[in-house]
Design a protein around this motif. Structure first.
Motif, PDB file in Angstrom:
ATOM      1  N   SER A 104       0.883  -1.337   0.079  1.00  0.00           N
ATOM      2  CA  SER A 104       0.082  -0.024   0.064  1.00  0.00           C
ATOM      3  C   SER A 104       0.819   1.274   0.056  1.00  0.00           C
ATOM      4  O   SER A 104       0.140   2.527  -0.041  1.00  0.00           O
ATOM      5  CB  SER A 104      -0.906  -0.091   1.145  1.00  0.00           C
ATOM      6  N   LYS A 105       2.139   1.140   0.200  1.00  0.00           N
ATOM      7  CA  LYS A 105       2.850   2.456   0.365  1.00  0.00           C
ATOM      8  C   LYS A 105       2.882   3.106  -1.049  1.00  0.00           C
ATOM      9  O   LYS A 105       3.011   2.387  -2.135  1.00  0.00           O
ATOM     10  CB  LYS A 105       4.311   1.961   0.835  1.00  0.00           C
ATOM     11  N   SER A 106       3.078   4.390  -1.095  1.00  0.00           N
ATOM     12  CA  SER A 106       2.952   5.017  -2.565  1.00  0.00           C
ATOM     13  C   SER A 106       4.188   4.806  -3.482  1.00  0.00           C
ATOM     14  O   SER A 106       3.977   5.038  -4.531  1.00  0.00           O
ATOM     15  CB  SER A 106       2.917   6.742  -2.124  1.00  0.00           C
ATOM     16  N   ASP A 107       5.390   4.454  -2.776  1.00  0.00           N
ATOM     17  CA  ASP A 107       6.550   4.186  -3.395  1.00  0.00           C
ATOM     18  C   ASP A 107       6.835   2.835  -4.182  1.00  0.00           C
ATOM     19  O   ASP A 107       7.768   2.462  -4.501  1.00  0.00           O
ATOM     20  CB  ASP A 107       7.791   4.682  -2.747  1.00  0.00           C
ATOM     21  N   HIS A 108       5.814   1.927  -3.718  1.00  0.00           N
ATOM     22  CA  HIS A 108       5.643   0.461  -3.906  1.00  0.00           C
ATOM     23  C   HIS A 108       5.374   0.065  -5.420  1.00  0.00           C
ATOM     24  O   HIS A 108       4.845   0.962  -6.237  1.00  0.00           O
ATOM     25  CB  HIS A 108       4.550  -0.296  -3.188  1.00  0.00           C
ATOM     26  N   VAL A 109       6.376  -0.642  -6.066  1.00  0.00           N
ATOM     27  CA  VAL A 109       6.329  -0.981  -7.291  1.00  0.00           C
ATOM     28  C   VAL A 109       6.022  -2.414  -7.379  1.00  0.00           C
ATOM     29  O   VAL A 109       4.883  -2.910  -8.089  1.00  0.00           O
ATOM     30  CB  VAL A 109       7.841  -0.953  -8.091  1.00  0.00           C
ATOM     31  N   ALA A 110       6.534  -3.283  -6.731  1.00  0.00           N
ATOM     32  CA  ALA A 110       5.982  -4.891  -6.667  1.00  0.00           C
ATOM     33  C   ALA A 110       6.533  -5.537  -5.524  1.00  0.00           C
ATOM     34  O   ALA A 110       7.617  -5.309  -4.918  1.00  0.00           O
ATOM     35  CB  ALA A 110       6.652  -5.513  -8.036  1.00  0.00           C
TER      36      ALA A 110
END
Length: 664
Positions: A104-110
């Motif tokens: 759920s973090k905004s900087d998450h990619v995968a």
């Protein structure tokens, strides 16, 4: 002088005192002053741009990687500990929930769990599951996967081109008596952090102010006091920006070059203030969301363990009990706890499917009066337990056929009525229903659930339909806290709206409407009789011994005989040995070692026509709509989901084996 912005050092600029022009004096005196002003500001702009591109931006990128990597390493190690424990327990649902929560973090990619075959076992993106991790557009390297598997240590890579951090860490655990070595792969972006650092890096502006100050010192002898005062004011304003002051003391006005710079500084100060406020609000919102998710996960752990304790405890007591009456009571308690656990799991799965957009609304004709009657029959025992009075207040024209998604409509009604009964004691719960149908085109079905229960405060009403949010009084009576969020999304998917009115201490009214259309009543067949089938011979393909025992006892209770096969190969072997005339029906599990149920059915359908014509019922825990479609395409004729309900099993057997011409 030395200047510093946070942790980022500014360049040290020294002024040379006692500097004289020497031979250049005559040339300088003959050059117009406007050229000095234009040249000075042009030089300052070029120097500032050069510093930005050669110093500030590379430094911002490296700083973003350094800051992000600290949090990244900590999160990777936390996820490693959590997932290792959950995988060792075989708790796949909790693994998926943990992955979705971490994603759920905004900087998450995968976020992936990769098996030793380099295929993705778990992922925050369902489209990644089952694919080779190295085929995904994430820059995952086979060598890194192998290294993480062998060492079990955290390996972090920096992808400067895409501004990503890619982490690998081995997951070693024992499941089902076997040692598994998977790899946890996390990909995060530093682009957002770099952008924020770049936004707040006002030290290039400070350098601009210093440059202007140095230029002002060089042309002091050429400029009059007014210009010198304005430049000094601009320098002070630049320092205020670098010091993150709330106010900007800048008295420079005008439309000339200095006035334009003053306007830009004011605009920059305003933008920095807005960005600072937005950043603080975003941080507060993220912290609140994380707190809500943590509370939700804690509540889910409690809600799942409570009925599970009821199941295990009742069964343990049954094993030691010598009284038939006591065993019966314990069996009822275990069954009730199992149903409660199933309800919680269904809520979580429904919410996950809604979040992933995997639920489709399918309108079909149904009799509205029958839906109301079924709801009343289902909810009346619950109302009696709470000493409540359940009232149906419906228009007289509800005994008609309409078109809508009856399954989802029932789900919303049952959830709202169940909540009303849960929070009402010795009171009244009213289901009020009205139809607004036009002669042509869609109409509206309006439903209100009114109770005389505890009510909801005005402040809590705004949180009712929020995800991961549960009111204090709701925690006292239990539940997942997902019911209202699921109901709201289902109503919206059906094209309607939902709302609530409530007064604390007096009761609540939940109301919603969905679009419906009038349907012509289908032809009603003549009176039907209960359909029964004689004792059938059934081949059961199931690999779990306990399930074999339970299915055999259910079939025996229904008056049927069965032959067990532990996998798909044994099922085909028994069909070939006994022949088609030995079996009337096949129950086929899907997840079996060696050859799964779908492949087994495909092979059976290619055998001789007598064997290929035997009806097959899927008997599996794969309850997703996509799996049901796969079963149908493979050639299965029916479907019964686990946990198996004997009434559902009886219905499917009767449906497939009833004599030709019998109605249902």
């Amino acid at each position: 002088m030395n200047c510093r912005l946070g942790k980022l050092p500014c360049s040290e600029i020294k002024a040379n005192e006692g500097y004289t022009l020497g031979p250049l004096r005559a040339a300088i005196e003959n050059v117009p002053i406007r050229y000095f002003i234009t040249g000075g500001f042009l030089l300052a702009g070029l120097v500032t741009a050069l510093i930005n591109f050669t110093v500030a931006l590379p430094r911002a990128e490296q700083q973003a990687f350094e800051l992000a990597e600290e949090d990244f390493d900590s999160d990777m190690r936390d996820m490693h500990v959590r997932l290792t424990a959950l995988l060792a327990q075989g708790n796949r649902t909790a693994v998926n929930l943990g992955i979705f929560s971490a994603a759920s973090k905004s900087d998450h990619v995968a976020l992936l769990v990769v098996g030793d075959d380099q295929k993705v076992r778990f992922a925050d993106n369902v489209s990644h599951k089952g694919r080779l991790a190295t085929d995904l557009p994430l820059g995952i390297k086979p060598a890194m996967l192998k290294r993480a598997t062998l060492t079990g240590q955290l390996i972090t890579e920096q992808d400067h081109q895409r501004r990503w951090l890619i982490g690998y860490i081995g997951l070693g655990y024992i499941e089902g008596g076997q040692m598994h070595r998977d790899v946890l792969v996390m990909v995060r972006s530093t682009a957002t952090l770099q952008a924020r650092i770049s936004d707040v890096l006002v030290w290039p502006i400070t350098l601009l102010g210093v440059t202007l100050l140095v230029l002002a010192a060089l042309i002091t002898v050429l400029l009059w006091r007014k210009v010198d005062t304005r430049v000094s004011s601009l320098v002070r304003a630049s320092r205020q920006l670098s010091g993150d002051h709330d106010t900007l003391d800048l008295a420079v006005e005008g439309k000339d070059e200095l006035g334009q710079i003053a306007d830009e500084l004011r605009r920059t100060h305003s933008l920095l203030g807005i960005q600072r406020d937005e950043l603080e609000a975003a941080i507060a919102q993220a912290e609140a969301a994380n707190q809500a998710k943590s509370e939700f996960l804690s509540n889910m752990s409690h809600e799942i363990r409570t009925p599970m304790n009821g199941v295990i405890g009742s069964l343990q007591l049954m094993l030691s009990s010598r009284s038939d009456n006591e065993r019966g009571e314990l069996a009822e308690a275990a069954h009730s706890s199992a149903l409660a656990l199933l309800h919680i799991i269904n809520d979580i799965l429904d919410f996950s499917k809604l979040e992933a957009g995997k639920i489709d609304i399918k309108a079909a004709p149904f009799l509205l009066a029958r839906t109301l009657r079924d709801t009343e029959l289902l909810m009346r025992p619950i109302a009696q337990e709470r000493e409540n009075k359940l009232i149906i207040d419906a228009d007289s024209d509800t005994d008609i056929w309409i078109s809508a998604d009856e399954v989802r409509l029932r789900q919303v009604i049952n959830n709202l009525v169940g909540n009303a009964l849960k929070f009402t004691k010795r009171g009244t719960v009213t289901i009020r229903l009205s139809l607004d149908l036009a002669d042509t085109g869609p109409g509206k079905l309006k439903i209100s659930i009114i109770d005389t229960g505890v009510g909801i405060s005005e402040g809590d009403v705004t949180r009712l339909f929020q995800r991961f949010s549960q009111l204090e009084n709701a925690r006292k009576v239990g539940g997942t806290g997902l019911g209202l969020a699921i109901s709201e999304q289902l109503v919206k998917l059906m094209g309607g709206e939902i709302g609530v009115k409530s007064t604390l201490g007096e009761g609540s009214e939940f109301h919603f409407w969905v679009p419906v259309s009038r349907e012509i009543a289908p032809e009603q067949p003549g009176a039907t009789k209960e359909i029964r089938v004689s004792s059938a011979s059934i081949l059961v393909a199931e690999d779990v011994k306990l399930n074999q025992i339970l299915i055999q006892k259910m079939l025996t209770q229904l008056g049927h005989k069965c032959v067990m096969a532990s996998d798909g190969f044994e099922a085909i072997e028994k069909l070939q040995s006994f022949g088609a005339e030995a079996f009337d029906l096949i129950l086929m599990d899907n997840q079996m070692p060696g050859m799964d149920g779908i492949e087994t059915v495909r092979r059976i359908r290619k055998m001789n026509k007598d064997i290929a014509a035997i009806p097959i019922i899927a008997l599996t825990a794969d309850a997703m709509a996509e799996q049901r479609q796969a079963f149908r395409e493979a050639g299965m004729d029916g479907f019964v989901s686990k946990p198996i309900e004997i009434d559902r099993l009886r219905f499917e057997i009767v449906r497939l084996l009833k004599p030709a011409g019998d109605g249902a």
